[in-house]
Each structure stands twice: as C-alpha cells, then as structure tokens.
Design a protein around this motif. Structure first.
Motif, PDB file in Angstrom:
ATOM      1  N   SER A 174      46.914  35.683  41.891  1.00  0.00           N
ATOM      2  CA  SER A 174      48.130  35.041  41.420  1.00  0.00           C
ATOM      3  C   SER A 174      48.340  35.452  39.966  1.00  0.00           C
ATOM      4  O   SER A 174      47.587  36.248  39.425  1.00  0.00           O
ATOM      5  N   GLY A 175      49.354  34.940  39.380  1.00  0.00           N
ATOM      6  CA  GLY A 175      49.630  35.290  37.991  1.00  0.00           C
ATOM      7  C   GLY A 175      50.961  34.720  37.586  1.00  0.00           C
ATOM      8  O   GLY A 175      51.724  34.220  38.417  1.00  0.00           O
ATOM      9  N   GLY A 176      51.201  34.762  36.303  1.00  0.00           N
ATOM     10  CA  GLY A 176      52.449  34.237  35.779  1.00  0.00           C
ATOM     11  C   GLY A 176      52.392  34.299  34.270  1.00  0.00           C
ATOM     12  O   GLY A 176      51.415  34.803  33.698  1.00  0.00           O
ATOM     13  N   GLY A 177      53.418  33.788  33.648  1.00  0.00           N
ATOM     14  CA  GLY A 177      53.417  33.756  32.198  1.00  0.00           C
ATOM     15  C   GLY A 177      52.281  32.896  31.681  1.00  0.00           C
ATOM     16  O   GLY A 177      51.793  32.009  32.374  1.00  0.00           O
ATOM     17  N   SER A 178      51.862  33.155  30.442  1.00  0.00           N
ATOM     18  CA  SER A 178      50.874  32.277  29.818  1.00  0.00           C
ATOM     19  C   SER A 178      51.580  31.025  29.323  1.00  0.00           C
ATOM     20  O   SER A 178      52.800  30.955  29.282  1.00  0.00           O
ATOM     21  N   HIS A 225      50.710  27.984  30.698  1.00  0.00           N
ATOM     22  CA  HIS A 225      50.587  26.992  31.773  1.00  0.00           C
ATOM     23  C   HIS A 225      49.128  26.599  32.014  1.00  0.00           C
ATOM     24  O   HIS A 225      48.797  26.051  33.057  1.00  0.00           O
ATOM     25  N   GLU A 226      48.244  26.916  31.073  1.00  0.00           N
ATOM     26  CA  GLU A 226      46.812  26.739  31.278  1.00  0.00           C
ATOM     27  C   GLU A 226      46.485  25.290  31.699  1.00  0.00           C
ATOM     28  O   GLU A 226      47.137  24.381  31.199  1.00  0.00           O
ATOM     29  N   PRO A 227      45.495  25.102  32.578  1.00  0.00           N
ATOM     30  CA  PRO A 227      44.550  26.102  33.064  1.00  0.00           C
ATOM     31  C   PRO A 227      45.097  27.109  34.090  1.00  0.00           C
ATOM     32  O   PRO A 227      44.462  28.123  34.328  1.00  0.00           O
ATOM     33  N   MET A 228      46.248  26.836  34.736  1.00  0.00           N
ATOM     34  CA  MET A 228      46.805  27.830  35.658  1.00  0.00           C
ATOM     35  C   MET A 228      47.124  29.125  34.893  1.00  0.00           C
ATOM     36  O   MET A 228      47.662  29.043  33.787  1.00  0.00           O
ATOM     37  N   HIS A 229      46.866  30.328  35.458  1.00  0.00           N
ATOM     38  CA  HIS A 229      46.176  30.616  36.712  1.00  0.00           C
ATOM     39  C   HIS A 229      44.729  31.020  36.464  1.00  0.00           C
ATOM     40  O   HIS A 229      43.899  30.904  37.343  1.00  0.00           O
ATOM     41  N   GLY A 230      44.458  31.542  35.245  1.00  0.00           N
ATOM     42  CA  GLY A 230      43.119  32.047  34.952  1.00  0.00           C
ATOM     43  C   GLY A 230      42.031  31.012  35.179  1.00  0.00           C
ATOM     44  O   GLY A 230      40.935  31.341  35.638  1.00  0.00           O
ATOM     45  N   GLY A 231      42.337  29.754  34.892  1.00  0.00           N
ATOM     46  CA  GLY A 231      41.371  28.686  35.066  1.00  0.00           C
ATOM     47  C   GLY A 231      41.085  28.345  36.509  1.00  0.00           C
ATOM     48  O   GLY A 231      40.233  27.504  36.802  1.00  0.00           O
ATOM     49  N   PHE A 232      41.795  28.981  37.426  1.00  0.00           N
ATOM     50  CA  PHE A 232      41.566  28.734  38.854  1.00  0.00           C
ATOM     51  C   PHE A 232      40.919  29.926  39.539  1.00  0.00           C
ATOM     52  O   PHE A 232      40.932  30.042  40.768  1.00  0.00           O
ATOM     53  N   CYS A 240      46.594  37.172  36.765  1.00  0.00           N
ATOM     54  CA  CYS A 240      47.202  38.060  35.769  1.00  0.00           C
ATOM     55  C   CYS A 240      48.020  37.221  34.796  1.00  0.00           C
ATOM     56  O   CYS A 240      49.031  36.637  35.184  1.00  0.00           O
ATOM     57  N   PRO A 241      47.590  37.150  33.540  1.00  0.00           N
ATOM     58  CA  PRO A 241      48.370  36.404  32.556  1.00  0.00           C
ATOM     59  C   PRO A 241      49.426  37.282  31.897  1.00  0.00           C
ATOM     60  O   PRO A 241      49.136  38.388  31.452  1.00  0.00           O
ATOM     61  N   GLY A 242      50.648  36.804  31.843  1.00  0.00           N
ATOM     62  CA  GLY A 242      51.703  37.507  31.125  1.00  0.00           C
ATOM     63  C   GLY A 242      51.791  36.991  29.703  1.00  0.00           C
ATOM     64  O   GLY A 242      50.956  36.199  29.264  1.00  0.00           O
ATOM     65  N   GLU A 243      52.779  37.450  28.969  1.00  0.00           N
ATOM     66  CA  GLU A 243      53.063  36.859  27.668  1.00  0.00           C
ATOM     67  C   GLU A 243      53.483  35.407  27.910  1.00  0.00           C
ATOM     68  O   GLU A 243      53.675  34.990  29.046  1.00  0.00           O
ATOM     69  N   ASP A 251      51.640  46.718  36.585  1.00  0.00           N
ATOM     70  CA  ASP A 251      50.380  47.443  36.366  1.00  0.00           C
ATOM     71  C   ASP A 251      49.196  46.486  36.308  1.00  0.00           C
ATOM     72  O   ASP A 251      48.108  46.797  36.793  1.00  0.00           O
ATOM     73  N   GLN A 252      49.408  45.285  35.734  1.00  0.00           N
ATOM     74  CA  GLN A 252      48.347  44.266  35.730  1.00  0.00           C
ATOM     75  C   GLN A 252      48.025  43.820  37.153  1.00  0.00           C
ATOM     76  O   GLN A 252      46.868  43.703  37.546  1.00  0.00           O
ATOM     77  N   MET A 253      49.073  43.549  37.913  1.00  0.00           N
ATOM     78  CA  MET A 253      48.896  43.037  39.280  1.00  0.00           C
ATOM     79  C   MET A 253      48.236  44.080  40.171  1.00  0.00           C
ATOM     80  O   MET A 253      47.396  43.753  41.013  1.00  0.00           O
TER      81      MET A 253
END
Lengths: 246, 333
Positions: B51-55, B57-64, B74-77, B85-87
C-alpha cells in the motif's frame, strides 16, 4: 513558412517553464489550498527542478527522447495527480516526436532519419500541433477528465485546438503559439465559476465554484511559456540558448 | 507554524530515517526510491500486500508493515501520492511468486500512480491485483465527483487481508476479501481544527474557534458542512447516523467499531467518543463485537476524529483476531 520549433527552442521552453513554475510556486499552492490540498506549486516545482537538473544531459539527445525523459522525470518526482498527468503529456509528445522526421510533413515519403540536434531543422507547426494533440489526448486518457470538469484539461484542450486550427490556416508558428496561449488563458479563467467534477476539488461540491483551478493555471503557464520561447527562425541551429524568461 | 522539524523540505526524508532507526530490526527502509518492507521480504509463496499514500497519515501506511499486515508501504511527500517508481520497486522487493495486491485509497493521484505502477510491474511479469478503498460516506459517489475517499476502512482492510495472506490464501481470494471489507465498511469524520502542512506553514483552511467541519477527508480538504461545535454525544450522532444509514447497518448486526483520531486529539476524547458510539449502536440493536480506538489514519496535527463501522462475520472476525506484529498495530505476536 519561415518558422519552426527547433530542439534548442524546446530545451529553452523547458528551462523557462521551470523558472515560471518556481516563480509561481506560492501562487499555485494558494490556488490549490482553496479547493484542493495546497501542494500543486510545491510538487510542480520539485518536478521541474528535477527536470532542470538533468536537462543538460538530456538535451544531447533527440527531441523525442528529451520529451520522454522529461515525462519520466515528472512521473517519478511530482507525485499526486499532477505527476502522472504532466508526465503522460510529455511522454506522449515525446512518442510522437520520435516518429516525426523534422521539417517533413508526415507521409512525405522521405526516409525517417532520426534528428541529431545540430542537423535538426526543427518541427513544423503541423508537427508541433500533432505532438501537443497526442500529449493532451494522453492526459485525458489517464485522468478521464473532459472540458468543464474544472481541471488542467480546461486549459489544454482549447490550446491544442487553437494550434490545430492555426496549422490548418497556415499561420506562422509565433502567431499560432500566441493564439494557443490565449486559448489556454480563456480556458483557465472559465474554470472559476465551475463546480469541480474531478480531483480533490470535487469533494467540495458547490463550494468549489468561484475559485480558479490550479491545474488549469499551471497548464496555462506551460502554454504561455511556449509562446515566449518556442519560436526560432529556420536556418542553422543557433549555438546560443535563449535566456529563461527573456 | 510551530513544529518539531528541521527544514520543511526535509520532513518526509528525516521522518523516514527516524522510522528506520526505530524499527530497523524488523523493517528495511529504502530511499531513492522510498519504500518500507518487512525485513524477511520476499516471503516465498505468500501473496504480498503493498500500500502507500502521501505522508502525514502516520502510522499509516509504513507503521502497518510487518507480519500479519503489509509487506511494503510507499510514502509520498506530505499529502501527495507516492510515484510509480516507488511502487514498482516495492512490488519487486516483496513479490514472493504468489502475486502482489495493491491496496489503494481512492484519491485521483493515488489511483493514477498505482495504475501506472501496475502497468510497469505487469510488463515485468509480476501478477498484480489492485483494490481501491472508498468508504467515506461524506462524499457523494456520483459522476460529478472523484468518488468516495478511502479512509478508515483502509486500516481494517490491510489488517484483515494481511492475515489472509499469512494463511497462504491465493491472490484472487485475498483481493476478493479486500473488496468485501470495502463493501461492508463505511466511515465519516469531523475536524475541530485544520491541519498545517510543513511546506505551507499555515492552516489549510480557516475554522473559527467555535466551529467544526463535518465530513472532512484526511488531507486538510474542507468537508461538506461547517457548523457550531457540539458535545461528543451530538458529534457521534452526526457521524454515526449517515454511516449507519448508508449501508445500512441494522439491528442484529455485529460490527467492528473503529474510532480514529485525526492526529491532534487526545486519546481521552477518543474514549469518550467510543463510549457514545457504543451507546448509540446499542440503542439501534447493533453489537460492537470488536473495536479499535486510537490514532491510526491521521491528518498531521488536525484535531478531530472519524468513525468507521465494518460488518463482521465469523471469517472477518477470525482474520481480525489473527496475530499481527507491526509498529502501529500488534497483538498475539
């Protein structure tokens, strides 16, 4: 026809667009804050600065390869919706440019010699209009927006149509680009009363009316910059590049 | 703007570096392009979840990211979709041969970037399925909008599908399950304050001291209605009623009730909101079989909350209860 769009003019256009975006970064972000998420200027600036950083290396190649590389750079650096949309615009323009033989109209029967910058006589107005048409069609296919949805398409579609009409009427490149910029400006201003139907502004419903669309605004800047930088007289490619914003 | 940052343009990179420093024992954080993967990726034979999205929204998504939930994020700006390319890099890193599921929140940019990423991954022979989450009832789902936004149900879908993938279920089944969570989940949120993005440096919208914004998204985009601040009890009624009526949720139903903080609201207030929600649902004959209370899908420093309800059956309940071990969500592991 005495004017063409040369490879040098295309690189000058990209430099000037990067400068214009940097200059209007705060303005675009403020427009976006009103009906979106306040990042359009910042994102476009990040992308065009990345393009600028690679431009000297990219400008060594043919116009088609240059435009494609610009597209891929924007796709991987802008993010949001503008990244895929502006990226697709340049990718599609580059794809068509790669198929064109500079200075020759399509179907001319001449061998498709790939342009090298020093030998390139530049693209004719008809060819340039074809590039822009393909780019705008790509944006519409990716974003599925039509004129009136309050998006960048509202500026791009009239601009592409103006270029096409100018090419059909046999106008000079400078006149055609100027008419395209005017058409983009009218399209941009026409977004003000519209209720957004695409993108984040659409969540606002009626509250999106009364604001100018930031995507249409950056698209107008792209077309205005083109009118200011893209024209070079036919002849040997100039060694000096027009100064950005000059 | 008062924020504990160094330079606004370094926020995302430095937060990611800090995240790597805190969880480097179980997650691997890549930069250029930026993505987070569980340390044991790729897990051979397991469907991988990306998953991924803009930064912001923590902990979503990296924290999951971790066993029982996502394989990569994938964290965006800030508030900006990540890029293809990240995805693609994340998809390649987690592909264990059983295919990759992209869980995408329904925002114009996220959908377009994930579409481009899926095209690129498929060109490389990776099987990719995508499910778009659109659970926010505040947005009219019609031809005249970008469709409903993906909000709270995203967290629940990532947990439930992560458990299913861990059981070794095939891609098609995990994707179907994800669509079911989206179909059976509904959300709505409110804001007491706007949020301030580091780059903008000032609140995204102006909200009076005695006003609240009903039907907000998670990017500081204004909602559908502005009104005077009300008590927690009245606020829960304003949020829960459209959620209940939309699906609808009816007497006899069992639900997972998720009260989410937007980033700037104390947990104490979220407990008050959950208490009111449980009471309201009880009055309607709806049983709260499971709950989640806390700030999991946030909007920087915005004060406010969202409510998500998900219909539960035996299967979804078992998957919800299954072990999970991520920085943001952890139990039985």
């Amino acid at each position: 026809m005495s004017e063409t769009v040369s490879h040098e003019a295309v690189t000058a256009w990209l430099r000037a667009f990067a400068a214009t975006i940097a200059e209007h970064r705060q303005y675009l972000t403020e427009l976006d804050a009103a009906i979106g998420d306040a990042d359009h200027g910042v994102n476009m600036d990040r992308g065009m600065q990345a393009v600028l950083g690679r431009l000297d290396a990219l400008a060594e190649g043919a116009t088609g390869a240059l435009l494609k590389a610009v597209g891929m750079t924007l796709v991987s650096t802008v993010g949001g919706a503008a990244g895929p949309l502006y990226g697709t615009l340049f990718l599609q323009m580059g794809k068509v440019a790669g198929e064109e033989s500079p200075g020759k109209e399509a179907g001319g029967g001449s061998p498709q010699t790939r342009d090298t910058p020093e030998a390139a006589p530049g693209l004719t107005l008809r060819q340039w209009a074809g590039l822009v048409d393909a780019g705008v069609a790509g944006v519409q296919a990716r974003g599925k927006a039509v004129v009136g949805d309050k998006t960048m398409v509202d500026a791009l579609v009239p601009a592409a149509a103006a270029l096409r009409a100018a090419a059909a009427a046999g106008l000079a490149v400078s006149e055609a680009l100027s008419q395209a910029a005017d058409a983009a400006e009218r399209g941009m201003k026409a977004t003000i009363p519209l209720v957004a139907r695409k993108g984040r502004a659409s969540y606002l419903g009626e509250r999106s009316a009364g604001h100018q669309d930031p995507g249409a605004t950056s698209a107008w800047l792209l077309m205005r910059t083109a009118a200011e930088t893209l024209v070079t007289s036919e002849g040997p490619a100039s060694e000096t590049r027009p100064h950005p914003g000059a | 703007m008062k924020k504990l940052i160094n330079r606004p343009e370094d926020v995302v990179r430095e937060a990611l570096e800090g995240f790597a420093a805190a969880y480097g024992d179980r997650l691997t954080v890549h930069t250029e392009p930026a993505y987070v993967v569980r340390a044991d990726a790729p897990v051979a034979g397991k469907v991988a979840l990306v998953s991924g999205g803009g930064s912001g929204h923590e902990p979503m998504h990296g924290g999951f990211v971790g066993p029982g939930m996502l394989d990569a994020a994938c964290p965006g700006e800030v508030f900006t979709s990540p890029t293809p390319d990240q995805m693609l890099a994340a998809t390649q890193a987690v592909n264990g041969g059983a295919g990759v599921l992209h869980i995408v929140k329904n925002y114009t940019g996220d959908v377009m970037n994930f579409e481009m990423a899926a095209e690129l991954a498929r060109d490389e022979g990776i099987t990719v399925e995508q499910v778009v989450i659109d659970d926010d009832v505040a947005v009219q789902d019609s031809l005249y909008t970008a469709g409903r936004r993906g909000v709270g149900a995203t967290v629940l879908a990532e947990k439930i599908c992560g458990a299913a993938a861990e059981q070794g279920r095939p891609l098609r089944e995990v994707a179907e399950l994800c669509r079911r969570v989206n179909a059976e989940g509904r959300s709505m949120g409110l804001a007491l304050t706007s949020c301030t993005t580091p780059m903008a440096g000032k609140p995204t919208f102006d909200l009076g001291a005695d006003e609240m914004e009903l039907g907000i998204g998670i990017h500081g985009e204004p909602g559908r209605e502005r009104r005077a601040v009300v008590t927690a009890r009245e606020a829960v009624e304003l949020l829960a009623t459209p959620v209940l009526d939309d699906l609808p949720f009816e007497a006899g139903d069992a639900v997972l009730a998720f009260v989410n903080g937007m980033g700037g609201t104390p947990l104490m207030e979220l407990y008050i909101v959950f208490n009111e929600l449980q009471r309201l649902l009880g009055d309607r004959g709806v049983t709260v079989a499971r709950n989640l209370v806390g700030s999991y899908i946030t909007s920087l420093d915005m004060a406010g909350c969202s409510i998500t309800l998900l219909h539960l059956d035996e299967e979804l309940t078992a998957l919800w209860d299954a072990p999970v071990n991520t920085p943001g969500l952890r139990w039985k592991a």
